[in-house]
Design a protein around this motif. Sequence first.
Motif, PDB file in Angstrom:
ATOM      1  N   GLN A 147      44.896 -18.675 -20.810  1.00 13.82           N
ATOM      2  CA  GLN A 147      46.026 -19.481 -20.341  1.00 13.82           C
ATOM      3  C   GLN A 147      45.644 -20.927 -20.062  1.00 13.82           C
ATOM      4  O   GLN A 147      46.513 -21.763 -19.885  1.00 13.82           O
ATOM      5  N   GLY A 148      44.359 -21.234 -20.002  1.00  9.74           N
ATOM      6  CA  GLY A 148      43.924 -22.615 -19.870  1.00  9.74           C
ATOM      7  C   GLY A 148      43.655 -23.095 -18.454  1.00  9.74           C
ATOM      8  O   GLY A 148      43.224 -24.220 -18.270  1.00  9.74           O
ATOM      9  N   PHE A 149      43.914 -22.270 -17.459  1.00 10.79           N
ATOM     10  CA  PHE A 149      43.590 -22.629 -16.080  1.00 10.79           C
ATOM     11  C   PHE A 149      43.182 -21.377 -15.321  1.00 10.79           C
ATOM     12  O   PHE A 149      43.556 -20.273 -15.689  1.00 10.79           O
ATOM     13  N   MET A 150      42.398 -21.587 -14.247  1.00  8.71           N
ATOM     14  CA  MET A 150      41.848 -20.448 -13.515  1.00  8.71           C
ATOM     15  C   MET A 150      42.914 -19.754 -12.681  1.00  8.71           C
ATOM     16  O   MET A 150      43.707 -20.406 -12.004  1.00  8.71           O
ATOM     17  N   SER A 151      42.900 -18.453 -12.751  1.00 11.51           N
ATOM     18  CA  SER A 151      43.795 -17.653 -11.923  1.00 11.51           C
ATOM     19  C   SER A 151      43.336 -17.742 -10.469  1.00 11.51           C
ATOM     20  O   SER A 151      42.133 -17.710 -10.190  1.00 11.51           O
ATOM     21  N   PRO A 152      44.265 -17.828  -9.529  1.00 16.72           N
ATOM     22  CA  PRO A 152      43.864 -17.879  -8.114  1.00 16.72           C
ATOM     23  C   PRO A 152      43.220 -16.583  -7.623  1.00 16.72           C
ATOM     24  O   PRO A 152      42.592 -16.558  -6.574  1.00 16.72           O
ATOM     25  N   GLY A 153      43.342 -15.509  -8.379  1.00 20.20           N
ATOM     26  CA  GLY A 153      42.736 -14.243  -7.978  1.00 20.20           C
ATOM     27  C   GLY A 153      41.245 -14.153  -8.241  1.00 20.20           C
ATOM     28  O   GLY A 153      40.580 -13.282  -7.688  1.00 20.20           O
ATOM     29  N   VAL A 154      40.707 -15.052  -9.070  1.00 17.29           N
ATOM     30  CA  VAL A 154      39.278 -14.985  -9.410  1.00 17.29           C
ATOM     31  C   VAL A 154      38.398 -15.135  -8.165  1.00 17.29           C
ATOM     32  O   VAL A 154      37.526 -14.294  -7.935  1.00 17.29           O
ATOM     33  N   PRO A 155      38.587 -16.167  -7.341  1.00 17.62           N
ATOM     34  CA  PRO A 155      37.739 -16.255  -6.135  1.00 17.62           C
ATOM     35  C   PRO A 155      37.959 -15.083  -5.170  1.00 17.62           C
ATOM     36  O   PRO A 155      37.020 -14.609  -4.534  1.00 17.62           O
ATOM     37  N   PHE A 156      39.191 -14.603  -5.104  1.00 14.81           N
ATOM     38  CA  PHE A 156      39.520 -13.487  -4.220  1.00 14.81           C
ATOM     39  C   PHE A 156      38.726 -12.237  -4.605  1.00 14.81           C
ATOM     40  O   PHE A 156      38.049 -11.630  -3.766  1.00 14.81           O
ATOM     41  N   TRP A 157      38.777 -11.838  -5.880  1.00 12.01           N
ATOM     42  CA  TRP A 157      38.070 -10.641  -6.317  1.00 12.01           C
ATOM     43  C   TRP A 157      36.566 -10.853  -6.322  1.00 12.01           C
ATOM     44  O   TRP A 157      35.804  -9.913  -6.095  1.00 12.01           O
ATOM     45  N   SER A 158      36.132 -12.092  -6.581  1.00  4.75           N
ATOM     46  CA  SER A 158      34.694 -12.388  -6.527  1.00  4.75           C
ATOM     47  C   SER A 158      34.141 -12.146  -5.124  1.00  4.75           C
ATOM     48  O   SER A 158      33.038 -11.623  -4.964  1.00  4.75           O
ATOM     49  N   MET A 159      34.903 -12.528  -4.117  1.00  2.00           N
ATOM     50  CA  MET A 159      34.465 -12.301  -2.740  1.00  2.00           C
ATOM     51  C   MET A 159      34.432 -10.805  -2.415  1.00  2.00           C
ATOM     52  O   MET A 159      33.574 -10.356  -1.662  1.00  2.00           O
ATOM     53  N   PHE A 160      35.359 -10.035  -2.966  1.00  2.47           N
ATOM     54  CA  PHE A 160      35.318  -8.590  -2.779  1.00  2.47           C
ATOM     55  C   PHE A 160      34.037  -8.012  -3.362  1.00  2.47           C
ATOM     56  O   PHE A 160      33.392  -7.161  -2.745  1.00  2.47           O
ATOM     57  N   VAL A 161      33.679  -8.465  -4.569  1.00  2.00           N
ATOM     58  CA  VAL A 161      32.451  -7.978  -5.210  1.00  2.00           C
ATOM     59  C   VAL A 161      31.240  -8.301  -4.348  1.00  2.00           C
ATOM     60  O   VAL A 161      30.407  -7.430  -4.060  1.00  2.00           O
ATOM     61  N   LEU A 162      31.133  -9.561  -3.926  1.00  2.00           N
ATOM     62  CA  LEU A 162      29.992  -9.967  -3.097  1.00  2.00           C
ATOM     63  C   LEU A 162      29.977  -9.227  -1.762  1.00  2.00           C
ATOM     64  O   LEU A 162      28.909  -8.843  -1.275  1.00  2.00           O
ATOM     65  N   GLY A 163      31.140  -9.004  -1.188  1.00  2.00           N
ATOM     66  CA  GLY A 163      31.219  -8.271   0.078  1.00  2.00           C
ATOM     67  C   GLY A 163      30.741  -6.834  -0.053  1.00  2.00           C
ATOM     68  O   GLY A 163      29.988  -6.340   0.798  1.00  2.00           O
ATOM     69  N   GLU A 164      31.165  -6.160  -1.094  1.00  2.00           N
ATOM     70  CA  GLU A 164      30.748  -4.770  -1.295  1.00  2.00           C
ATOM     71  C   GLU A 164      29.252  -4.676  -1.597  1.00  2.00           C
ATOM     72  O   GLU A 164      28.578  -3.765  -1.123  1.00  2.00           O
ATOM     73  N   LEU A 165      28.738  -5.611  -2.388  1.00  2.00           N
ATOM     74  CA  LEU A 165      27.297  -5.610  -2.659  1.00  2.00           C
ATOM     75  C   LEU A 165      26.504  -5.888  -1.383  1.00  2.00           C
ATOM     76  O   LEU A 165      25.435  -5.308  -1.172  1.00  2.00           O
ATOM     77  N   ASP A 166      27.035  -6.742  -0.518  1.00  2.00           N
ATOM     78  CA  ASP A 166      26.388  -7.017   0.763  1.00  2.00           C
ATOM     79  C   ASP A 166      26.369  -5.763   1.638  1.00  2.00           C
ATOM     80  O   ASP A 166      25.354  -5.456   2.267  1.00  2.00           O
ATOM     81  N   VAL A 167      27.475  -5.045   1.662  1.00  2.00           N
ATOM     82  CA  VAL A 167      27.537  -3.807   2.449  1.00  2.00           C
ATOM     83  C   VAL A 167      26.514  -2.800   1.929  1.00  2.00           C
ATOM     84  O   VAL A 167      25.775  -2.198   2.717  1.00  2.00           O
ATOM     85  N   ALA A 168      26.457  -2.633   0.610  1.00  2.00           N
ATOM     86  CA  ALA A 168      25.501  -1.679   0.036  1.00  2.00           C
ATOM     87  C   ALA A 168      24.067  -2.082   0.373  1.00  2.00           C
ATOM     88  O   ALA A 168      23.248  -1.239   0.749  1.00  2.00           O
ATOM     89  N   TYR A 169      23.762  -3.370   0.273  1.00  2.00           N
ATOM     90  CA  TYR A 169      22.411  -3.847   0.585  1.00  2.00           C
ATOM     91  C   TYR A 169      22.066  -3.595   2.044  1.00  2.00           C
ATOM     92  O   TYR A 169      20.980  -3.107   2.358  1.00  2.00           O
TER      93      TYR A 169
END
Length: 59
Positions: free
Chosen positions: A28-50
């Motif tokens: 679509q040519g521009f970043m979806s606002p959900g990208v940072p949101f889901w990225s933080m979920f990924v980092l949060g879950e990896l932090d919890v596992a660690y």
Amino acid sequence: MIRAVTAAACAVMWVQFDLALIQMSFSQGFMSPGVPFWSMFVLGELDVAYRVVANGRNR
């Protein structure tokens, strides 16, 4: 340990959402606002596992 495995599995699911939005963003040519949101979920879950694994080794 169950929490660490669950967090890692959730991170896999969240990264799939994130990658789908990144792919859509390129088309679509521009970043979806959900990208940072889901990225933080990924980092949060990896932090919890660690943290769960790290605290289990200290006991």
